[in-house]
Design an enzyme around this catalytic site. Structure first.
Site, mmCIF file in Angstrom:
data_model
loop_
_atom_site.group_PDB
_atom_site.id
_atom_site.type_symbol
_atom_site.label_atom_id
_atom_site.label_comp_id
_atom_site.label_asym_id
_atom_site.label_seq_id
_atom_site.Cartn_x
_atom_site.Cartn_y
_atom_site.Cartn_z
ATOM 1 C CE LYS A 198 -2.071 3.062 2.125
ATOM 2 N NZ LYS A 198 -1.826 4.474 1.833
ATOM 3 N N GLY A 250 6.303 4.642 8.654
ATOM 4 C CA GLY A 250 5.481 5.850 8.717
ATOM 5 C C GLY A 250 5.566 6.478 10.093
ATOM 6 C CB SER A 251 3.405 8.913 11.750
ATOM 7 O OG SER A 251 2.162 8.245 11.691
ATOM 8 C CB THR A 252 5.660 7.368 16.415
ATOM 9 O OG1 THR A 252 7.026 7.363 16.000
ATOM 10 C CG2 THR A 252 5.541 6.686 17.760
ATOM 11 C CD GLU A 253 -1.217 10.489 15.100
ATOM 12 O OE1 GLU A 253 -0.418 11.135 14.383
ATOM 13 O OE2 GLU A 253 -2.409 10.777 15.221
ATOM 14 N N GLY A 255 1.902 3.816 13.705
ATOM 15 C CA GLY A 255 2.574 2.588 14.139
ATOM 16 C C GLY A 255 1.946 2.031 15.411
ATOM 17 C CD GLU A 272 12.123 3.493 9.215
ATOM 18 O OE1 GLU A 272 12.028 4.396 10.084
ATOM 19 O OE2 GLU A 272 12.209 3.717 8.007
ATOM 20 C CB CYS A 306 12.338 8.280 9.414
ATOM 21 S SG CYS A 306 13.227 7.172 8.330
ATOM 22 C CD GLU A 403 9.540 12.072 12.309
ATOM 23 O OE1 GLU A 403 8.394 11.598 12.472
ATOM 24 O OE2 GLU A 403 10.457 11.439 11.785
HETATM 25 P P1 NDP Z 1 1.399 8.068 8.181
HETATM 26 O O1 NDP Z 1 2.018 7.251 9.236
HETATM 27 O O2 NDP Z 1 -0.013 8.448 8.307
HETATM 28 O O3 NDP Z 1 1.557 7.353 6.757
HETATM 29 C C1 NDP Z 1 2.343 6.219 6.476
HETATM 30 C C2 NDP Z 1 1.545 5.200 5.666
HETATM 31 O O4 NDP Z 1 0.531 4.612 6.491
HETATM 32 C C3 NDP Z 1 0.799 5.801 4.490
HETATM 33 O O5 NDP Z 1 0.756 4.867 3.441
HETATM 34 C C4 NDP Z 1 -0.573 6.037 5.084
HETATM 35 O O6 NDP Z 1 -1.555 6.197 4.134
HETATM 36 C C5 NDP Z 1 -0.757 4.784 5.897
HETATM 37 N N1 NDP Z 1 -1.743 4.859 6.972
HETATM 38 C C6 NDP Z 1 -2.325 5.944 7.527
HETATM 39 N N2 NDP Z 1 -3.166 5.581 8.508
HETATM 40 C C7 NDP Z 1 -3.141 4.219 8.571
HETATM 41 C C8 NDP Z 1 -3.783 3.235 9.392
HETATM 42 N N3 NDP Z 1 -4.621 3.573 10.361
HETATM 43 N N4 NDP Z 1 -3.509 1.942 9.189
HETATM 44 C C9 NDP Z 1 -2.623 1.568 8.234
HETATM 45 N N5 NDP Z 1 -2.001 2.439 7.423
HETATM 46 C C10 NDP Z 1 -2.234 3.756 7.594
HETATM 47 O O7 NDP Z 1 2.261 9.357 7.973
HETATM 48 P P2 NDP Z 1 1.706 10.752 7.435
HETATM 49 O O8 NDP Z 1 1.751 10.742 5.998
HETATM 50 O O9 NDP Z 1 0.399 11.125 8.050
HETATM 51 O O10 NDP Z 1 2.770 11.724 8.047
HETATM 52 C C11 NDP Z 1 2.597 12.232 9.358
HETATM 53 C C12 NDP Z 1 3.911 12.325 10.063
HETATM 54 O O11 NDP Z 1 4.482 11.045 10.147
HETATM 55 C C13 NDP Z 1 4.961 13.136 9.332
HETATM 56 O O12 NDP Z 1 4.822 14.475 9.570
HETATM 57 C C14 NDP Z 1 6.192 12.560 9.912
HETATM 58 O O13 NDP Z 1 6.467 13.162 11.133
HETATM 59 C C15 NDP Z 1 5.870 11.128 10.120
HETATM 60 N N6 NDP Z 1 6.344 10.241 9.047
HETATM 61 C C16 NDP Z 1 7.416 9.465 9.292
HETATM 62 C C17 NDP Z 1 7.894 8.659 8.284
HETATM 63 C C18 NDP Z 1 9.069 7.801 8.495
HETATM 64 O O14 NDP Z 1 9.712 7.391 7.519
HETATM 65 N N7 NDP Z 1 9.405 7.433 9.706
HETATM 66 C C19 NDP Z 1 7.313 8.636 6.957
HETATM 67 C C20 NDP Z 1 6.126 9.443 6.821
HETATM 68 C C21 NDP Z 1 5.703 10.218 7.840
HETATM 69 P P3 NDP Z 1 -1.780 7.644 3.458
HETATM 70 O O15 NDP Z 1 -0.497 8.344 3.365
HETATM 71 O O16 NDP Z 1 -2.245 7.280 2.144
HETATM 72 O O17 NDP Z 1 -2.749 8.333 4.337
#
Ligand code: NDP
Length: 498
Positions: A198, A250-253, A255, A272, A306, A403
């Site tokens: 995804k 993706g985000s810690t939230e 995660g 991660e 990240c 972050e």
């Molecule tokens: P997210 O964690 O929301 O996005 C990462 C991935 O998870 C995307 O494909 C997203 O979809 C998907 N996703 C969102 N919600 C869910 C869920 N409930 N269950 C499963 N998958 C989900 O990051 P954001 O794009 O919202 O970014 C927010 C913050 O996260 C950034 O400002 C940054 O601080 C941090 N971040 C950290 C990253 C890293 O590499 N460690 C990478 C990206 C963000 P979609 O994007 O399509 O909504």
């Protein structure tokens, strides 16, 4: 001395013409965009059962690039079923046969490197020189590297009977769209798993181009499936009963949400997540080299990284000269059209991310930080943020704790190595750290004490497929890359030796 240099340079400026870089815009002709992209399920691009589509835009111009299918739960279910069906044969294929497909994909990425790089820059906003020189070559390198392991798993894990887990659900972010797809797909396929991937909502196009490459490489249908959509699509994948493993970046939230969702289900998980890395400059550091590393550490990919070195810790005696050098260097960064080969800092990935950066930067000013931004003209359309430095930052400030995921550096100082360790580790995250010093013994002393998955010394942001990457604490768990990156995709006998 610095003043003399400055006076000399301003005298020079008065008598000399100002030299500007001529535009060097990469052509977009190589990219053939479709009006609409379906879901990649069972080896075909199919219309979504959800009947929904969303637009993906170029963040540097706000122009719509294409419409992309939004996968609903029914679509995700079809993709998981396709992966499950394909798993029966794929997992039994000899490793050397699986490797052939991976090598094919790697070579195709190399052959179509320019197309991938231009598309990545158009969809995500990162400078073309980064997608061309970093994202795309590293993505190919990951496929090459894991192709090499596919028939050597018995040697990687001797006497432990390595077996594929089954079907992996992989959710990736928007900061390195193609590279993250490669990080996830290559080890999963090499170990005999099938996948539903995804991509992020704002950057789906290179994953879809990769699905075309995968089809041309004649990977058996269903081994890789790509379901585009936003958060709910990711959630549907995570919640699906027939998934054996989730790999998330993706985000810690999010995660944390995923971890709660799959608790007790028996699904395997690697996370991660975010970071707030300390980049630590000691008084004996080679300052000019450190300046380049610090700039790269925070402004590479607009700080959407990240492991970005977003907290600079400077030993007090070199604070003033280092700050002056950093400010001078900031003035030379070229911000603007990401397709220009001279551009150093491109567009912010989305309006939502820009607003998040603006909000955090405003909090930095409100809390007493002193902000510095170079003078630079930003394009009128698109999402932009000037490279930014903050001094007078204390550890309790939000800009030192949260972050930002943007081109914003918070600078703090320290006196002793012990204080540097204390401050560097004073964060809920633990993904990366940087150390700048002339002394090898100090590098080792510091590295031992850093609670961070990756520690760079006298460099920053170096990546290689052979090297494991991952975090501690709220930066997640599990490692990607290297031999360690194979393990999360394998069932291993617990009692064997390795
Ligand atoms: P997210 O964690 O929301 O996005 C990462 C991935 O998870 C995307 O494909 C997203 O979809 C998907 N996703 C969102 N919600 C869910 C869920 N409930 N269950 C499963 N998958 C989900 O990051 P954001 O794009 O919202 O970014 C927010 C913050 O996260 C950034 O400002 C940054 O601080 C941090 N971040 C950290 C990253 C890293 O590499 N460690 C990478 C990206 C963000 P979609 O994007 O399509 O909504």
């Amino acid at each position: 001395m610095a003043n003399i240099a400055k006076r000399a340079s301003s005298a020079l400026e008065e008598s000399q013409p100002v030299w500007e870089y001529a535009d060097a815009i990469e052509s977009t002709e190589i990219v053939k965009l479709e009006d609409r992209y379906g879901l990649f399920i069972g080896g075909e691009l199919v219309e979504p059962k959800s009947g929904r589509w969303f637009e993906t835009i170029n963040p540097a111009t706000e122009e719509t690039l294409a419409e992309v299918a939004e996968a609903g739960p029914e679509d995700v279910d079809l993709a998981v079923r396709a992966a499950r069906t394909a798993s029966t044969k794929w997992r039994k294929l000899p490793g050397s046969e699986r490797a052939k497909y991976l090598y094919r994909i790697a070579r195709q990425i190399q052959e179509r490197a320019r197309e991938f790089a231009v598309l990545e820059t158009m969809d995500g906003g990162k400078p073309i020189k980064e997608s061309r020189d970093v994202d795309v070559p590293l993505a190919a390198a990951h496929f090459f590297y894991y192709a090499g392991w596919a028939d050597k798993l018995e040697y990687a894990f001797p006497n432990r009977g390595p077996r594929p887990i089954g079907v992996a659900g992989q959710v990736i972010p928007w900061n390195f769209p193609l590279l993250m797809a490669a990080w996830k797909l290559a080890p999963a396929l090499a170990t005999g798993n099938t996948v539903v991937l995804k991509p992020a909502e704002t950057t789906p196009l290179t994953a879809l181009l990769l699905s075309q490459v995968i089809r041309e490489a004649e990977l058996p249908p269903g081994v890789v499936n790509v379901v585009t959509g936003a958060g709910p699509t990711g959630a549907a994948l995570v919640e699906h009963d027939d998934i054996d493993k989730i790999a998330f970046t993706g985000s810690t939230e999010v995660g944390k949400v995923i971890r709660r969702t799959i608790a007790g289900t028996g699904k395997r998980l690697t996370l991660e997540l975010g970071g707030k890395a300390a980049n630590i400059a000691f008084e004996d550091a080679p300052l000019d080299q450190a300046v380049e590393g610090i700039i790269n550490g925070i402004f590479f990919n607009q700080g959407h990284v990240c492991c970005a070195g977003s907290r600079l810790l400077v030993q007090e005696p070199v604070f003033e000269p280092l700050l002056e050098k950093l400010k001078d260097r900031l003035q030379t960064l070229r911000v603007g059209n990401p397709l220009d080969k001279n551009t150093d800092v491109g567009a912010i990935n989305s309006r939502a991310q820009l607003e998040k950066i603006q909000e955090l930067v405003a909090s930095g000013v409100d809390e007493g930080g002193e902000m510095y931004q170079p003078e630079c003209v930003l394009p009128e359309r698109g999402f932009w943020f000037r490279p930014t430095l903050f001094t007078k930052v204390s550890q309790s400030h939000r800009i030192a704790r949260e972050e930002i995921f943007g081109p914003v550096l918070s600078i703090l100082t320290f006196r002793t190595p012990a204080e540097a360790v204390e401050k560097a580790n004073n964060t809920p995250y633990g993904l990366s750290a940087g150390i700048w010093t002339e002394k090898g013994s100090r590098i080792l002393w510091m590295a031992e004490r850093m609670k961070a998955g990756v520690v760079w010394a006298n460099t920053f942001n170096r990546f290689d497929p052979t090297s494991p990457f991952g975090g501690y604490k709220e930066s997640g768990f599990g490692r990607e890359g290297g031999l360690q990156g194979l393990e999360p995709y394998l069932d291993l006998d617990p009692n064997g030796s390795s």
